[in-house]
Design a protein around this motif. Structure first.
Motif, PDB file in Angstrom:
ATOM      1  N   CYS A  86       0.836  -1.203   0.000  1.00  0.00           N
ATOM      2  CA  CYS A  86       0.000   0.000   0.000  1.00  0.00           C
ATOM      3  C   CYS A  86       0.870   1.252   0.000  1.00  0.00           C
ATOM      4  N   SER A  87       0.377   2.274  -0.665  1.00  0.00           N
ATOM      5  CA  SER A  87       1.121   3.529  -0.736  1.00  0.00           C
ATOM      6  C   SER A  87       0.928   4.334   0.542  1.00  0.00           C
ATOM      7  N   VAL A  88       1.896   5.185   0.809  1.00  0.00           N
ATOM      8  CA  VAL A  88       1.811   6.047   1.977  1.00  0.00           C
ATOM      9  C   VAL A  88       1.817   7.529   1.581  1.00  0.00           C
ATOM     10  N   PHE A  89       1.841   7.777   0.275  1.00  0.00           N
ATOM     11  CA  PHE A  89       1.880   9.159  -0.186  1.00  0.00           C
ATOM     12  C   PHE A  89       0.857   9.354  -1.292  1.00  0.00           C
ATOM     13  N   PRO A  90       0.074  10.347  -1.372  1.00  0.00           N
ATOM     14  CA  PRO A  90      -0.072  11.515  -0.495  1.00  0.00           C
ATOM     15  C   PRO A  90      -0.902  11.209   0.752  1.00  0.00           C
ATOM     16  N   ILE A  91      -1.790  10.201   0.680  1.00  0.00           N
ATOM     17  CA  ILE A  91      -2.552   9.787   1.862  1.00  0.00           C
ATOM     18  C   ILE A  91      -2.049   8.412   2.276  1.00  0.00           C
ATOM     19  N   ASP A  92      -1.881   8.223   3.564  1.00  0.00           N
ATOM     20  CA  ASP A  92      -1.349   6.963   4.078  1.00  0.00           C
ATOM     21  C   ASP A  92      -2.423   5.874   4.011  1.00  0.00           C
ATOM     22  N   VAL A  93      -2.561   5.258   2.850  1.00  0.00           N
ATOM     23  CA  VAL A  93      -3.571   4.218   2.642  1.00  0.00           C
ATOM     24  C   VAL A  93      -3.244   2.988   3.477  1.00  0.00           C
ATOM     25  N   LYS A  94      -1.977   2.724   3.639  1.00  0.00           N
ATOM     26  CA  LYS A  94      -1.553   1.578   4.439  1.00  0.00           C
ATOM     27  C   LYS A  94      -2.122   1.678   5.854  1.00  0.00           C
ATOM     28  N   GLN A  95      -1.999   2.827   6.466  1.00  0.00           N
ATOM     29  CA  GLN A  95      -2.514   3.015   7.819  1.00  0.00           C
ATOM     30  C   GLN A  95      -4.036   2.988   7.845  1.00  0.00           C
ATOM     31  N   VAL A  97      -5.943   1.158   5.870  1.00  0.00           N
ATOM     32  CA  VAL A  97      -6.324  -0.257   5.767  1.00  0.00           C
ATOM     33  C   VAL A  97      -6.106  -0.963   7.102  1.00  0.00           C
ATOM     34  N   ILE A  98      -4.981  -0.704   7.731  1.00  0.00           N
ATOM     35  CA  ILE A  98      -4.689  -1.341   9.019  1.00  0.00           C
ATOM     36  C   ILE A  98      -5.713  -0.920  10.067  1.00  0.00           C
ATOM     37  N   ASP A  99      -6.003   0.375  10.118  1.00  0.00           N
ATOM     38  CA  ASP A  99      -6.968   0.861  11.107  1.00  0.00           C
ATOM     39  C   ASP A  99      -8.369   0.323  10.855  1.00  0.00           C
ATOM     40  N   LEU A 100      -8.783   0.292   9.604  1.00  0.00           N
ATOM     41  CA  LEU A 100     -10.152  -0.099   9.274  1.00  0.00           C
ATOM     42  C   LEU A 100     -10.376  -1.603   9.357  1.00  0.00           C
ATOM     43  N   TYR A 101      -9.467  -2.396   8.792  1.00  0.00           N
ATOM     44  CA  TYR A 101      -9.706  -3.835   8.685  1.00  0.00           C
ATOM     45  C   TYR A 101      -8.969  -4.669   9.726  1.00  0.00           C
ATOM     46  N   ILE A 102      -7.782  -4.275  10.117  1.00  0.00           N
ATOM     47  CA  ILE A 102      -7.011  -5.079  11.066  1.00  0.00           C
ATOM     48  C   ILE A 102      -7.353  -4.689  12.505  1.00  0.00           C
ATOM     49  N   LYS A 103      -7.308  -3.385  12.791  1.00  0.00           N
ATOM     50  CA  LYS A 103      -7.608  -2.912  14.144  1.00  0.00           C
ATOM     51  C   LYS A 103      -9.101  -2.732  14.384  1.00  0.00           C
ATOM     52  N   LYS A 104      -9.905  -2.793  13.312  1.00  0.00           N
ATOM     53  CA  LYS A 104     -11.370  -2.683  13.380  1.00  0.00           C
ATOM     54  C   LYS A 104     -11.823  -1.395  14.064  1.00  0.00           C
ATOM     55  N   LYS A 105     -11.173  -0.298  13.717  1.00  0.00           N
ATOM     56  CA  LYS A 105     -11.589   0.991  14.273  1.00  0.00           C
ATOM     57  C   LYS A 105     -12.878   1.450  13.608  1.00  0.00           C
ATOM     58  N   ASN A 106     -13.620   2.238  14.324  1.00  0.00           N
ATOM     59  CA  ASN A 106     -14.864   2.800  13.840  1.00  0.00           C
ATOM     60  C   ASN A 106     -14.560   3.821  12.747  1.00  0.00           C
ATOM     61  N   ILE A 107     -15.443   3.942  11.780  1.00  0.00           N
ATOM     62  CA  ILE A 107     -15.235   4.871  10.662  1.00  0.00           C
ATOM     63  C   ILE A 107     -15.189   6.319  11.154  1.00  0.00           C
ATOM     64  N   VAL A 108     -15.931   6.624  12.214  1.00  0.00           N
ATOM     65  CA  VAL A 108     -15.917   7.984  12.770  1.00  0.00           C
ATOM     66  C   VAL A 108     -14.519   8.312  13.319  1.00  0.00           C
ATOM     67  N   GLU A 109     -13.913   7.326  13.987  1.00  0.00           N
ATOM     68  CA  GLU A 109     -12.550   7.523  14.492  1.00  0.00           C
ATOM     69  C   GLU A 109     -11.578   7.757  13.337  1.00  0.00           C
TER      70      GLU A 109
END
Length: 138
Positions: A86-95, A97-109
């Protein structure tokens, strides 16, 4: 490979990890039954099954769980490879994906944390999946 394969694997990431453990446990049980030697003196069972039928049945189960294990490990491999690329520039898509699917954070967060809209988050992830599929299919 198509986009839905990656999306499905991302959504089911935690279930895949559990399924791999279950498949490995089932294989261990079947292999122990297959390699069982000796035993105690016991009564003759009510409905005895011939040893050949039992061995063939266990071989079929072992093949099934090996296929399931291979499938689950492949999907987990796809997720890990996608996250690595995953790219990290200009938006950190990698983070994202990790936050949304791996860490299961809420979309509002995620909206507050990454300072972007919900539609932009999903658009960036979908674009990244699209480019990953193109790279993998070449």
């Amino acid at each position: 490979m198509i986009k839905t394969d990656i999306k499905e694997a991302l959504i089911n990431y935690h279930m895949l990890k559990k399924a791999i453990k279950i498949d490995k446990d089932n294989l261990a049980v079947i292999r122990n039954m297959k390699e069982k030697a000796g035993g105690s003196i016991a009564k003759i069972p009510q409905n005895p099954i011939s040893r050949e039928k039992l061995i063939i049945s266990n071989m079929d189960k072992e093949d099934f769980y090996l296929l399931e294990l291979t499938n689950h490990e492949y999907k987990l491999f796809i997720v890990n490879k996608f996250i690595d690329e995953c790219s990290v520039f200009p938006i950190d898509v990698k983070q994202l994906v990790i936050d949304l699917y791996i860490k299961k954070k809420n979309i509002v967060e995620l909206i507050e944390l990454h300072e972007c809209t919900k539609s932009l988050i999903y658009k960036k992830i979908d674009d990244e999946i699209e480019s990953f599929v193109k790279r993998m299919n070449q």
